[in-house]
Design a protein around this motif. Sequence first.
Motif, PDB file in Angstrom:
ATOM      1  N   ARG A  31       0.803  -1.224   0.000  1.00  0.00           N
ATOM      2  CA  ARG A  31       0.000   0.000   0.000  1.00  0.00           C
ATOM      3  C   ARG A  31       0.842   1.283   0.000  1.00  0.00           C
ATOM      4  O   ARG A  31       0.371   2.336   0.423  1.00  0.00           O
ATOM      5  CB  ARG A  31      -0.977  -0.010   1.172  1.00  0.00           C
ATOM      6  CG  ARG A  31      -2.056  -1.060   1.030  1.00  0.00           C
ATOM      7  CD  ARG A  31      -3.018  -1.053   2.213  1.00  0.00           C
ATOM      8  NE  ARG A  31      -4.204  -1.842   1.951  1.00  0.00           N
ATOM      9  CZ  ARG A  31      -4.309  -3.150   2.139  1.00  0.00           C
ATOM     10  NH1 ARG A  31      -3.263  -3.838   2.555  1.00  0.00           N
ATOM     11  NH2 ARG A  31      -5.426  -3.778   1.887  1.00  0.00           N
ATOM     12  N   ALA A  32       2.068   1.205  -0.467  1.00  0.00           N
ATOM     13  CA  ALA A  32       2.944   2.380  -0.476  1.00  0.00           C
ATOM     14  C   ALA A  32       2.328   3.562  -1.228  1.00  0.00           C
ATOM     15  O   ALA A  32       2.456   4.706  -0.796  1.00  0.00           O
ATOM     16  CB  ALA A  32       4.301   2.027  -1.064  1.00  0.00           C
ATOM     17  N   PHE A  33       1.658   3.294  -2.339  1.00  0.00           N
ATOM     18  CA  PHE A  33       1.028   4.351  -3.136  1.00  0.00           C
ATOM     19  C   PHE A  33      -0.472   4.106  -3.278  1.00  0.00           C
ATOM     20  O   PHE A  33      -1.122   4.643  -4.161  1.00  0.00           O
ATOM     21  CB  PHE A  33       1.682   4.424  -4.525  1.00  0.00           C
ATOM     22  CG  PHE A  33       3.128   4.808  -4.473  1.00  0.00           C
ATOM     23  CD1 PHE A  33       3.510   6.133  -4.428  1.00  0.00           C
ATOM     24  CD2 PHE A  33       4.120   3.832  -4.440  1.00  0.00           C
ATOM     25  CE1 PHE A  33       4.850   6.490  -4.367  1.00  0.00           C
ATOM     26  CE2 PHE A  33       5.461   4.174  -4.381  1.00  0.00           C
ATOM     27  CZ  PHE A  33       5.832   5.512  -4.345  1.00  0.00           C
ATOM     28  N   PHE A  34      -1.023   3.305  -2.397  1.00  0.00           N
ATOM     29  CA  PHE A  34      -2.431   2.927  -2.441  1.00  0.00           C
ATOM     30  C   PHE A  34      -3.341   4.153  -2.411  1.00  0.00           C
ATOM     31  O   PHE A  34      -3.145   5.075  -1.638  1.00  0.00           O
ATOM     32  CB  PHE A  34      -2.763   2.019  -1.249  1.00  0.00           C
ATOM     33  CG  PHE A  34      -4.205   1.644  -1.130  1.00  0.00           C
ATOM     34  CD1 PHE A  34      -4.756   0.703  -1.980  1.00  0.00           C
ATOM     35  CD2 PHE A  34      -5.018   2.252  -0.196  1.00  0.00           C
ATOM     36  CE1 PHE A  34      -6.090   0.349  -1.886  1.00  0.00           C
ATOM     37  CE2 PHE A  34      -6.349   1.907  -0.081  1.00  0.00           C
ATOM     38  CZ  PHE A  34      -6.888   0.958  -0.932  1.00  0.00           C
ATOM     39  N   SER A  55       1.965  -6.248  -1.989  1.00  0.00           N
ATOM     40  CA  SER A  55       0.513  -6.219  -2.159  1.00  0.00           C
ATOM     41  C   SER A  55      -0.056  -4.797  -2.094  1.00  0.00           C
ATOM     42  O   SER A  55       0.315  -4.020  -1.215  1.00  0.00           O
ATOM     43  CB  SER A  55      -0.157  -7.060  -1.081  1.00  0.00           C
ATOM     44  OG  SER A  55       0.267  -8.402  -1.183  1.00  0.00           O
ATOM     45  N   TYR A  56      -0.927  -4.510  -3.034  1.00  0.00           N
ATOM     46  CA  TYR A  56      -1.643  -3.233  -3.120  1.00  0.00           C
ATOM     47  C   TYR A  56      -0.714  -2.021  -3.255  1.00  0.00           C
ATOM     48  O   TYR A  56      -1.146  -0.893  -3.016  1.00  0.00           O
ATOM     49  CB  TYR A  56      -2.559  -3.032  -1.898  1.00  0.00           C
ATOM     50  CG  TYR A  56      -3.660  -4.037  -1.760  1.00  0.00           C
ATOM     51  CD1 TYR A  56      -4.887  -3.841  -2.402  1.00  0.00           C
ATOM     52  CD2 TYR A  56      -3.488  -5.175  -0.989  1.00  0.00           C
ATOM     53  CE1 TYR A  56      -5.915  -4.765  -2.260  1.00  0.00           C
ATOM     54  CE2 TYR A  56      -4.511  -6.110  -0.844  1.00  0.00           C
ATOM     55  CZ  TYR A  56      -5.724  -5.899  -1.478  1.00  0.00           C
ATOM     56  OH  TYR A  56      -6.731  -6.812  -1.344  1.00  0.00           O
ATOM     57  N   ALA A  57       0.528  -2.210  -3.632  1.00  0.00           N
ATOM     58  CA  ALA A  57       1.498  -1.121  -3.674  1.00  0.00           C
ATOM     59  C   ALA A  57       1.005   0.090  -4.467  1.00  0.00           C
ATOM     60  O   ALA A  57       1.146   1.229  -4.028  1.00  0.00           O
ATOM     61  CB  ALA A  57       2.829  -1.607  -4.233  1.00  0.00           C
ATOM     62  N   PHE A  58       0.429  -0.146  -5.637  1.00  0.00           N
ATOM     63  CA  PHE A  58      -0.068   0.949  -6.475  1.00  0.00           C
ATOM     64  C   PHE A  58      -1.586   0.868  -6.686  1.00  0.00           C
ATOM     65  O   PHE A  58      -2.134   1.596  -7.499  1.00  0.00           O
ATOM     66  CB  PHE A  58       0.630   0.920  -7.839  1.00  0.00           C
ATOM     67  CG  PHE A  58       2.090   1.244  -7.762  1.00  0.00           C
ATOM     68  CD1 PHE A  58       2.529   2.552  -7.761  1.00  0.00           C
ATOM     69  CD2 PHE A  58       3.036   0.237  -7.666  1.00  0.00           C
ATOM     70  CE1 PHE A  58       3.879   2.858  -7.682  1.00  0.00           C
ATOM     71  CE2 PHE A  58       4.388   0.522  -7.593  1.00  0.00           C
ATOM     72  CZ  PHE A  58       4.817   1.841  -7.598  1.00  0.00           C
ATOM     73  N   ALA A  59      -2.245  -0.012  -5.975  1.00  0.00           N
ATOM     74  CA  ALA A  59      -3.679  -0.240  -6.175  1.00  0.00           C
ATOM     75  C   ALA A  59      -4.483   1.045  -6.027  1.00  0.00           C
ATOM     76  O   ALA A  59      -4.191   1.889  -5.185  1.00  0.00           O
ATOM     77  CB  ALA A  59      -4.182  -1.281  -5.179  1.00  0.00           C
TER      78      ALA A  59
END
Length: 169
Positions: A31-34, A55-59
């Motif tokens: 989620r870094a850029f979530f 997981s979900y880094a750019f989501a």
Amino acid sequence: SELRTIGQFAFSNTSIEKVSIPSSVRQIEGRAFFNSKKLKKVEFDENSKLNFIDSYAFANSSIEFISIPPRVRQINDFAFSCCSILKKVEFCENSELRSIGKAAFYFTLIRCISIPSSVTEIGKLAFCYCGLLQIFEIHEKSKLKFIDKDWFDAISHIHLMIPPNIIIK
């Protein structure tokens, strides 16, 4: 830069529009850029050492294009899911990518994708709800053993370009 990791939630829900990832970064954590709704452009240094996208880094961001650096070995579950304007994903010819996680590109606008020959595993629903996906190409020297039909749930027309030794389940 000495930065090695972009941590969990580091830029989540921010208004950044562009990010340049330095070559020293090895991991982009979950989620870094979530949900960074204004993030349109992600650039990686030419000599990027990045090897892991969690997981979900750019989501749920607004990126339109992503070029995955060659040293990335793993793209985790939902990494680019719900990037509703993501149209193009590019892998380098010398890609070391081994694993694409579950629903990694779920609900994107990708039209064509060429899977690197180094990939050995693709998770369930990886390209599910990619309604514009028309061409899915696997290199003839691919290390994949099979293609699972559920990778493409909710896609009506797709042209699969796969070597004869790969099994469709």
